[in-house]
Design an enzyme around this catalytic site. Structure first.
Site, mmCIF file in Angstrom:
data_model
loop_
_atom_site.group_PDB
_atom_site.id
_atom_site.type_symbol
_atom_site.label_atom_id
_atom_site.label_comp_id
_atom_site.label_asym_id
_atom_site.label_seq_id
_atom_site.Cartn_x
_atom_site.Cartn_y
_atom_site.Cartn_z
ATOM 1 N N GLY A 1 43.081 6.442 30.483
ATOM 2 C CA GLY A 1 43.124 7.495 31.481
ATOM 3 C C GLY A 1 44.527 7.868 31.903
ATOM 4 C CG LEU B 1 48.508 -4.160 22.868
ATOM 5 C CD1 LEU B 1 48.441 -4.006 24.390
ATOM 6 C CD2 LEU B 1 49.916 -3.898 22.364
ATOM 7 N N GLY C 1 45.696 -2.454 27.236
ATOM 8 C CA GLY C 1 44.808 -3.530 27.659
ATOM 9 C C GLY C 1 43.566 -2.999 28.346
ATOM 10 C CG ASN D 1 44.799 -2.305 43.798
ATOM 11 O OD1 ASN D 1 43.803 -2.775 44.353
ATOM 12 N ND2 ASN D 1 44.694 -1.380 42.856
ATOM 13 C CE1 TYR E 1 43.235 -4.533 34.695
ATOM 14 C CE2 TYR E 1 42.900 -4.365 37.061
ATOM 15 C CZ TYR E 1 43.518 -3.937 35.905
ATOM 16 O OH TYR E 1 44.428 -2.914 35.964
ATOM 17 C CE LYS F 1 46.823 -4.904 34.182
ATOM 18 N NZ LYS F 1 47.634 -4.260 33.124
ATOM 19 C CB SER G 1 46.998 6.387 39.560
ATOM 20 O OG SER G 1 47.854 7.490 39.351
#
Length: 269
Positions: free
Chosen positions: A16, A54, A75, A114, A138, A142, A168
């Site tokens: 996206g 990856l 990812g 976040n 997830y 990160k 976003s």
């Protein structure tokens, strides 16, 4: 006229945000290398397309040849099984950093989230030194990426800005996003500041627009000069005041991670 970078790599180009950034980052490089495991269509002017998993170390090593800087958006971007997260987000990020180090890449902008701090409450106000509190596998992945990037900077000097992206999207979808919203223009500006600040070392930047309410203090990233221009206030009328408070057990309105924190380990057996 030569552009700032000869080769700039965008991983996750079929995702996206990858699609949003594809044309926006072209002024920054002679060649924008677009990479994803999924189809990215035909290469346009100034682009080179390389389909790459990856988790394939040799393929990632080749992908980084001649690349001066990376926007790492590759990812899995939502909660999933740990096994899938491990391959794409943990092994994949390690392969990227090891290849960047060996190929002489100077800087990586790591699309963090976040959800690395999703188990802080709405009533908390935190900065880059606050301990991570991931709300999902997830989010854990990160956190791993942030720690890995710290290790590569301390050990090898490979610089990273970890951009903890809020929400976003074109506009907020719920009241939580009035706090976490990051416009596409402000995302672009955050990446520009992260790429072109002369020295960044290892920096954590919270990715949010200039929204009326805030949970995140960006003072420790002030050297980047990131000043958001947009604000979610323009969407406030979509979520009018009601005087009705959420239930005490509505975890999506207790924790900053929203729905991620509320769901729990649904992917575990």
């Amino acid at each position: 006229m030569s552009k700032p970078f000869k080769r700039l790599l965008l991983t996750g180009a079929a995702g996206g945000l990858g699609k949003v950034l594809r044309d926006r980052i072209k002024p920054w490089a002679d060649v924008v290398v677009l990479s994803d495991i999924a189809d990215m269509g035909e290469a346009r002017e100034g682009e080179e397309i390389i389909q790459c998993d990856l988790a394939d170390k040799a393929a990632v090593m080749k992908l980084l040849e001649g690349v001066e800087a990376v926007l790492h958006f590759g990812g899995i971007s939502t909660e999933n099984t740990f096994e899938n997260i491990m391959q794409a987000n943990i092994l994949g990020t390690y392969n990227l950093y090891e290849a960047a180090h060996k190929q002489g890449t100077k800087r990586i902008i790591f699309a963090s989230s976040n959800h690395t701090i999703g188990y802080y409450k709405w009533t908390d106000y935190i900065d880059a030194d606050s301990p991570t509190r991931p709300d999902s596998f997830y989010g854990v992945s990160k956190c791993f990426g942030e720690s890995l990037s710290r290790y590569y900077y301390d050990r090898t000097g490979l610089e990273t800005v970890c951009l903890r992206i809020g929400s976003s999207f074109p506009e907020p979808a719920n009241p939580r996003m009035l706090v976490t919203w990051l416009s596409y223009d402000d995302l672009e500006e955050a990446l520009r500041c992260s790429l072109f600040t002369p020295r960044v070392g290892h920096t954590i930047l919270f990715g949010a627009s200039a929204n009326p309410a805030s949970w995140w203090d960006n003072s420790k990233a002030a050297h980047l000069g990131y000043v958001p221009k947009d604000s979610s206030v323009q969407f406030s009328d979509k979520f009018p005041d009601t005087g009705v408070y959420p239930a005490a057990d509505d975890l999506a309105t207790v924790y900053q991670g929203g729905g991620f924190a509320a769901v729990g380990p649904r992917y575990q057996d």
